[in-house]
Every structure is written in structure tokens, then in C-alpha cells.
Design a protein around this motif. Structure first.
Motif, PDB file in Angstrom:
ATOM      1  N   SER A   7      13.860 -27.963  21.575  1.00  0.00           N
ATOM      2  CA  SER A   7      12.731 -28.136  20.664  1.00  0.00           C
ATOM      3  C   SER A   7      12.427 -26.788  20.017  1.00  0.00           C
ATOM      4  N   ILE A  37       9.321 -29.103  15.507  1.00  0.00           N
ATOM      5  CA  ILE A  37       7.910 -29.470  15.525  1.00  0.00           C
ATOM      6  C   ILE A  37       7.138 -28.422  14.730  1.00  0.00           C
ATOM      7  N   HIS A  63       8.954 -33.246  13.085  1.00  0.00           N
ATOM      8  CA  HIS A  63       7.625 -33.817  13.283  1.00  0.00           C
ATOM      9  C   HIS A  63       6.590 -32.796  12.822  1.00  0.00           C
ATOM     10  N   LEU A  65       2.632 -31.797  12.849  1.00  0.00           N
ATOM     11  CA  LEU A  65       1.310 -31.979  13.424  1.00  0.00           C
ATOM     12  C   LEU A  65       0.320 -31.166  12.604  1.00  0.00           C
ATOM     13  N   GLY A  80       2.243 -27.469  19.819  1.00  0.00           N
ATOM     14  CA  GLY A  80       3.635 -27.877  19.622  1.00  0.00           C
ATOM     15  C   GLY A  80       4.359 -28.073  20.929  1.00  0.00           C
ATOM     16  N   ARG A  83       3.809 -31.380  22.519  1.00  0.00           N
ATOM     17  CA  ARG A  83       4.512 -32.489  21.834  1.00  0.00           C
ATOM     18  C   ARG A  83       6.009 -32.440  22.058  1.00  0.00           C
ATOM     19  N   ARG A  85       9.830 -32.406  23.377  1.00  0.00           N
ATOM     20  CA  ARG A  85      10.582 -33.204  24.352  1.00  0.00           C
ATOM     21  C   ARG A  85      11.766 -32.463  24.949  1.00  0.00           C
TER      22      ARG A  85
END
Length: 330
Positions: A7, A37, A63, A65, A80, A83, A85
Motif C-alpha cells: 500500500s 491511497i 482510493h 479519502l 491512510g 484504510r 490493506r
């Protein structure tokens, strides 16, 4: 769907012109097991819209946010991380880019007992480009790497590193601190590693502009103290007990950085002199021998600040003009 292994977290504020290239630099490395992210820290411009436009190229992997209120880079990175993964975490600033091979290199370097990787960087200031890397290279234990970071032998940045997720915990950086939070978080994360691999290859491009926070504001001494407090609180006890001298050198280093910012600032001569005077009072000559041994540049700067503050300020301004040109303006 491919499982997420890495990530990449990008905190963003007022980054509408740079966030697209930052995202693209991750996607163009062609790793289907990587997610991006972006955390828009309540930007007043079109940062969120620009990030979503860039995300359209890979909507399942990027993604965005948006925070309701501006909370600072530490809070954005923490949001971040919540969120994310991936089992491997990398950070990237919104005005920088990862260079080709970053993701593959750190993935290969994170072998069975290696928990964090440090890479080199390419520094771009306008048309000027140079390559830099941490002074400590090779394999280090986590405590060795943390103490090297305290002595400025490993860079203070999160964006030239990759971490196994468990090193970061739930509070990876001190909140409410807008300078030195990177260094504090990096030291603590490295201290938790079994082994850290430091590589010289320049795999991130750090872009310096006149709008960079580093050049625009003199840090408060309270921010230095908060960062040091975070390190003391979160270091594993075994590391903290053996790092008293390293902490003293770190205090000296951060104090010198505050003084350098004051010398470069546009706050006026009286304001600059007041900060330099306060920093001189904070320095202890007893720490100079240890600083000169372990971080010679910081030790020399501290000695000059104590003995000749005007010469210190002139030297800082001259060195900064030579290295950074127009980006050195306060």
C-alpha cells in the motif's frame, strides 16, 4: 482480484498540480498487487478532484479519502494507514514521484527477516538534479538503524522507505506536530524492526520548490520537544535505555535545524536573532564531542552557532543558495 501486497499512502494538501504525476509514478511500475491511497487533507483547491481524475485509470487500485478538516500530514498518513490493506507500507509525498523499480526493489529487499528498507533519492531543484543516500548502508539491526537515524546517518523521511505494517502500529507519527514528525515516526518504526536493509539506489525523486513547507516556516521549539517526547515514549525500553547519548545528539540536530530555518526565514532580523539566541541557550557544549564523532556536519554547525551566530547564519544562507537556488527563499 489480486491480493494487495504493498500500500502506497499519499497525504495531499494543495497538491492539485502534482498529485496526478505522483499517482502515475506508482501505477506505471506495473504492479497489480499495489494499491494507492490518497488522503486529501481538506485542501481548498482541486486536489481531491485531480486525484479522482488520476484514479480513473485504475479505479480498483487507487482510493481517494477526503478529511473533513485540515489535520496535518501525520493525521493524513494515519488515516491512510487505517484504510490500507497491504502487508508492506510505503509513503509518498504528493509533490514527489517514485522512480521506476522502487516497488520491485523494496519487495525483493524485504526478505524473511528484513522488516524495513531504506533507498536513495534523486533531489530535483528546478533544473538541478543530484543523487543522495543515507550514510549507513547494508544490513543493520532495528536498534542500530534507529540510533543511526538519531545521528543523521539514516534519512529522516518516510517516503524513501518501505515498512512491514506491524512496525508502524496505530500511531505511526506524532499528531499536531508539523515539523520533525517524519523523523520521530521513522526512528520508532526502525527501532521495532528485526533487520533493516539500507540501499544506495536512487528510487524516489524529491522535488523542492519555493512553496515547500521546509522553507516557509520556522519550526517551534515546542515541536522539537514534542517529537523528542514521541520518540522517548514509543521506543522499545531496551533501545531507549542504551540511547541516551543518541537522544542528546538528536536534540542538538533538531535545534540546529530550527536555527537554520530561522537564518533562512523572512521574519526579519530581530525575529531571526531571537530564535538563534534561544537555540544557543538550548545547546550544550558537552554534547559537541559526541555530535562531531557521529554527525560531523551537525556538530560543526552547532559549534559555529555557539561561537559565532552571525557567521552561522551567513554560512547557512550561502550553502542553501548553492544547493537549492531559488527554492531557498523563505
Amino acid at each position: 482480484m489480486t491480493a494487495v501486497r504493498i500500500s502506497v499512502i499519499i497525504p495531499a494538501h494543495r497538491a492539485e498540480g502534482s498529485i496526478g504525476p505522483a499517482i502515475a509514478s506508482v501505477l506505471e511500475q506495473g504492479r497489480p498487487d499495489v494499491e494507492v491511497i490518497v488522503v486529501d487533507d481538506a485542501s481548498p483547491d482541486a486536489t481531491a478532484e485531480a486525484a479522482r481524475a488520476a484514479a480513473a485509470a485504475a479505479p480498483d487500485r487507487v482510493h481517494v479519502l477526503s478529511l473533513d478538516a485540515n489535520a496535518g500530514v501525520s493525521a493524513a498518513r494515519t488515516a491512510g494507514l487505517a484504510r490500507a490493506r497491504g502487508e508492506i507500507i510505503a509513503f509518498l509525498d504528493a509533490d514527489d514521484v517514485q522512480l521506476p523499480g522502487f516497488l520491485d526493489t523494496v519487495d525483493r529487499a524485504l526478505t524473511a527477516d528484513v522488516d524495513a528498507v531504506v533507498v536513495g533519492r534523486r533531489v530535483r531543484t528546478g533544473s538541478q538534479v543530484r543523487e543522495e543516500a543515507s550514510r549507513r548502508q547494508g544490513l543493520l539491526t532495528g536498534p542500530e538503524a534507529a540510533r543511526a537515524a538519531m545521528r543523521d546517518a539514516i534519512t529522516p523521511f518516510p517516503w524513501d522507505k518501505a515498512f512491514r505494517r506491524e512496525l508502524l502500529g496505530t500511531e505511526p507519527f506524532p499528531r499536531g506536530v508539523h515539523r520533525f514528525e517524519d523523523l520521530a515516526g521513522v526512528i520508532v518504526a526502525l527501532s521495532r524492526a528485526r533487520t533493516v536493509r539500507s540501499l544506495p539506489a536512487p528510487l524516489v525523486e524529491y522535488r523542492i520548490s519555493p512553496g515547500s513547507l521546509t522553507w516557509g516556516r520556522v519550526p517551534e521549539r515546542a515541536e522539537r520537544d514534542a517529537a523528542l517526547g514521541f520518540v522517548r515514549t514509543h521506543l522499545p525500553p531496551a533501545v531507549r535505555e542504551g540511547a541516551a547519548q543518541d537522544m542528546a545528539v538528536l536534540h542538538l540536530l533538531l535545534t540546529v535545524l530550527i536555527a537554520q530555518s530561522a537564518a533562512l526565514s523572512g521574519t526579519g532580523a530581530d525575529g531571526s536573532r531571537a530564535v538563534l539566541s534561544a537555540c544557543r541557550r538550548d545547546l550544550s557544549a558537552r554534547v559537541l564531542p559526541a555530535a562531531l564523532r557521529t554527525s560531523p556536519a551537525a556538530g560543526i554547525a552547532a559549534a559555529l552557532l555557539l561561537a559565532r551566530p552571525r557567521l552561522f547564519a551567513a554560512a547557512v544562507r550561502g550553502r542553501t543558495r548553492r544547493r537549492y537556488g531559488g527554492a531557498a527563499r523563505g
